[in-house]
Design a protein around this motif. Structure first.
Motif, PDB file in Angstrom:
ATOM      1  N   HIS A  44       0.792  -1.233   0.000  1.00  0.00           N
ATOM      2  CA  HIS A  44       0.000   0.000   0.000  1.00  0.00           C
ATOM      3  C   HIS A  44       0.823   1.282   0.000  1.00  0.00           C
ATOM      4  CE1 HIS A  44      -3.683  -2.260   0.307  1.00  0.00           C
ATOM      5  NE2 HIS A  44      -3.159  -2.960   1.299  1.00  0.00           N
ATOM      6  N   SER A  45       2.123   1.184   0.008  1.00  0.00           N
ATOM      7  CA  SER A  45       2.953   2.385   0.004  1.00  0.00           C
ATOM      8  C   SER A  45       3.033   2.976  -1.399  1.00  0.00           C
ATOM      9  CB  SER A  45       4.359   2.049   0.514  1.00  0.00           C
ATOM     10  OG  SER A  45       4.946   1.051  -0.287  1.00  0.00           O
ATOM     11  N   SER A  46       3.451   4.232  -1.463  1.00  0.00           N
ATOM     12  CA  SER A  46       3.681   4.856  -2.766  1.00  0.00           C
ATOM     13  C   SER A  46       4.918   4.221  -3.401  1.00  0.00           C
ATOM     14  CB  SER A  46       3.900   6.359  -2.595  1.00  0.00           C
ATOM     15  OG  SER A  46       5.144   6.590  -1.939  1.00  0.00           O
ATOM     16  N   ARG A  47       5.145   4.474  -4.662  1.00  0.00           N
ATOM     17  CA  ARG A  47       6.314   3.919  -5.340  1.00  0.00           C
ATOM     18  C   ARG A  47       7.602   4.342  -4.635  1.00  0.00           C
ATOM     19  NH1 ARG A  47       5.529   4.873 -11.711  1.00  0.00           N
ATOM     20  NH2 ARG A  47       7.147   3.290 -11.874  1.00  0.00           N
ATOM     21  N   ALA A  48       7.659   5.609  -4.235  1.00  0.00           N
ATOM     22  CA  ALA A  48       8.871   6.120  -3.576  1.00  0.00           C
ATOM     23  C   ALA A  48       9.064   5.464  -2.214  1.00  0.00           C
ATOM     24  CB  ALA A  48       8.796   7.639  -3.434  1.00  0.00           C
ATOM     25  N   GLU A  49       7.973   5.351  -1.444  1.00  0.00           N
ATOM     26  CA  GLU A  49       8.069   4.710  -0.128  1.00  0.00           C
ATOM     27  C   GLU A  49       8.446   3.234  -0.265  1.00  0.00           C
ATOM     28  OE1 GLU A  49       4.677   7.326   2.236  1.00  0.00           O
ATOM     29  OE2 GLU A  49       4.071   5.603   1.018  1.00  0.00           O
ATOM     30  N   ARG A  50       7.858   2.565  -1.250  1.00  0.00           N
ATOM     31  CA  ARG A  50       8.159   1.159  -1.484  1.00  0.00           C
ATOM     32  C   ARG A  50       9.635   0.981  -1.841  1.00  0.00           C
ATOM     33  NH1 ARG A  50       4.989   0.299  -5.603  1.00  0.00           N
ATOM     34  NH2 ARG A  50       3.202   0.120  -4.234  1.00  0.00           N
ATOM     35  N   ALA A  51      10.138   1.861  -2.679  1.00  0.00           N
ATOM     36  CA  ALA A  51      11.547   1.791  -3.064  1.00  0.00           C
ATOM     37  C   ALA A  51      12.449   1.945  -1.844  1.00  0.00           C
ATOM     38  CB  ALA A  51      11.860   2.860  -4.107  1.00  0.00           C
ATOM     39  N   LEU A  52      12.082   2.832  -0.930  1.00  0.00           N
ATOM     40  CA  LEU A  52      12.864   3.016   0.298  1.00  0.00           C
ATOM     41  C   LEU A  52      12.809   1.771   1.185  1.00  0.00           C
ATOM     42  CD1 LEU A  52      11.996   6.713   1.220  1.00  0.00           C
ATOM     43  CD2 LEU A  52      14.217   5.822   0.478  1.00  0.00           C
ATOM     44  N   LEU A  53      11.626   1.172   1.311  1.00  0.00           N
ATOM     45  CA  LEU A  53      11.486  -0.048   2.114  1.00  0.00           C
ATOM     46  C   LEU A  53      12.342  -1.182   1.548  1.00  0.00           C
ATOM     47  CD1 LEU A  53       7.635  -0.093   2.741  1.00  0.00           C
ATOM     48  CD2 LEU A  53       9.386   0.036   4.502  1.00  0.00           C
ATOM     49  N   ILE A  54      12.247  -1.391   0.250  1.00  0.00           N
ATOM     50  CA  ILE A  54      13.008  -2.456  -0.390  1.00  0.00           C
ATOM     51  C   ILE A  54      14.496  -2.177  -0.276  1.00  0.00           C
ATOM     52  CG2 ILE A  54      13.512  -3.576  -2.601  1.00  0.00           C
ATOM     53  CD1 ILE A  54      10.500  -3.155  -3.280  1.00  0.00           C
ATOM     54  N   ASP A  55      14.872  -0.925  -0.472  1.00  0.00           N
ATOM     55  CA  ASP A  55      16.278  -0.541  -0.358  1.00  0.00           C
ATOM     56  C   ASP A  55      16.798  -0.801   1.052  1.00  0.00           C
ATOM     57  OD1 ASP A  55      18.588   0.648  -1.656  1.00  0.00           O
ATOM     58  OD2 ASP A  55      18.278   2.356  -0.316  1.00  0.00           O
TER      59      ASP A  55
ATOM     60  N   MET B 119       6.267  -6.447  -6.259  1.00  0.00           N
ATOM     61  CA  MET B 119       5.947  -5.021  -6.278  1.00  0.00           C
ATOM     62  C   MET B 119       7.109  -4.112  -6.688  1.00  0.00           C
ATOM     63  SD  MET B 119       2.730  -5.081  -5.280  1.00  0.00           S
ATOM     64  CE  MET B 119       2.426  -3.364  -4.966  1.00  0.00           C
ATOM     65  N   ALA B 120       8.305  -4.630  -6.723  1.00  0.00           N
ATOM     66  CA  ALA B 120       9.477  -3.797  -7.024  1.00  0.00           C
ATOM     67  C   ALA B 120       9.447  -3.310  -8.463  1.00  0.00           C
ATOM     68  CB  ALA B 120      10.753  -4.594  -6.775  1.00  0.00           C
ATOM     69  N   GLU B 121      10.020  -2.147  -8.654  1.00  0.00           N
ATOM     70  CA  GLU B 121      10.250  -1.637 -10.007  1.00  0.00           C
ATOM     71  C   GLU B 121      11.311  -2.538 -10.654  1.00  0.00           C
ATOM     72  OE1 GLU B 121       8.592   0.958 -11.435  1.00  0.00           O
ATOM     73  OE2 GLU B 121       7.389   1.049  -9.612  1.00  0.00           O
ATOM     74  N   PRO B 122      11.345  -2.608 -11.965  1.00  0.00           N
ATOM     75  CA  PRO B 122      12.292  -3.522 -12.633  1.00  0.00           C
ATOM     76  C   PRO B 122      13.750  -3.376 -12.187  1.00  0.00           C
ATOM     77  CG  PRO B 122      10.708  -2.693 -14.211  1.00  0.00           C
ATOM     78  CD  PRO B 122      10.457  -1.953 -12.925  1.00  0.00           C
ATOM     79  N   ALA B 123      14.231  -2.184 -12.005  1.00  0.00           N
ATOM     80  CA  ALA B 123      15.630  -1.998 -11.585  1.00  0.00           C
ATOM     81  C   ALA B 123      15.851  -2.554 -10.185  1.00  0.00           C
ATOM     82  CB  ALA B 123      16.015  -0.522 -11.641  1.00  0.00           C
ATOM     83  N   GLN B 124      14.898  -2.331  -9.289  1.00  0.00           N
ATOM     84  CA  GLN B 124      15.039  -2.861  -7.933  1.00  0.00           C
ATOM     85  C   GLN B 124      14.860  -4.370  -7.912  1.00  0.00           C
ATOM     86  OE1 GLN B 124      12.582  -0.679  -5.088  1.00  0.00           O
ATOM     87  NE2 GLN B 124      14.445  -0.255  -3.959  1.00  0.00           N
ATOM     88  N   ARG B 125      14.008  -4.893  -8.751  1.00  0.00           N
ATOM     89  CA  ARG B 125      13.825  -6.342  -8.833  1.00  0.00           C
ATOM     90  C   ARG B 125      15.142  -6.999  -9.250  1.00  0.00           C
ATOM     91  NH1 ARG B 125       9.746  -6.425 -12.071  1.00  0.00           N
ATOM     92  NH2 ARG B 125       8.211  -6.269 -10.417  1.00  0.00           N
ATOM     93  N   LYS B 126      15.856  -6.362 -10.155  1.00  0.00           N
ATOM     94  CA  LYS B 126      17.151  -6.880 -10.582  1.00  0.00           C
ATOM     95  C   LYS B 126      18.135  -6.880  -9.414  1.00  0.00           C
ATOM     96  CE  LYS B 126      18.304  -6.552 -15.317  1.00  0.00           C
ATOM     97  NZ  LYS B 126      18.887  -5.880 -16.457  1.00  0.00           N
TER      98      LYS B 126
END
Length: 113
Positions: free
Chosen positions: A15-26, A58-65
């Motif tokens: 449920h996070s925004s793309r930016a928040e999700r990217a931070l969580l995954i990072d 849910m990751a963006e392609p670059a983060q999934r990589k």
């Protein structure tokens, strides 16, 4: 990680925004590497492995990589764990379905690591 904590973190990823999700995954993926990393610990956990699977979805392609390249050194070990196998199956299905190339062994060089 208990079931309630992993459910909360999974909902945050969803449920996070793309930016928040990217931070969580990072935060999970880009700490220390090796057998004591957060990602590795989560992949072997009966509850937290679902969070890792959701991050892959849910990751963006670059983060999934990046996630894949962080998982790659642990593939042999993860095959020994029931919950690790779930992660490997998720990655295999995703990459077979999408036909994506995982890129070079060293991981992406776009500054996200």
């Amino acid at each position: 990680m208990s079931v309630s904590y992993s459910n909360v973190v999974e909902k945050c990823v969803i449920h996070s925004s793309r930016a928040e999700r990217a931070l969580l995954i990072d935060e999970v993926c880009c700490q220390k590497d090796g057998p004591h990393s957060a990602l590795y610990t989560m992949m072997k956990d009966q509850y937290a492995n679902y969070v890792v699977q959701r991050m892959i979805d849910m990751a963006e392609p670059a983060q999934r990589k990046i996630i894949m390249h962080k998982i790659r050194p642990h593939i042999a070990t993860l095959r020994k764990y029931t919950y690790g196998k779930h992660i490997l199956a998720k990655l295999e299905k995703y990459y077979m379905k999408s036909g994506s190339d995982l890129g070079p062994i060293g991981g992406p060089t776009n500054g996200l690591m």
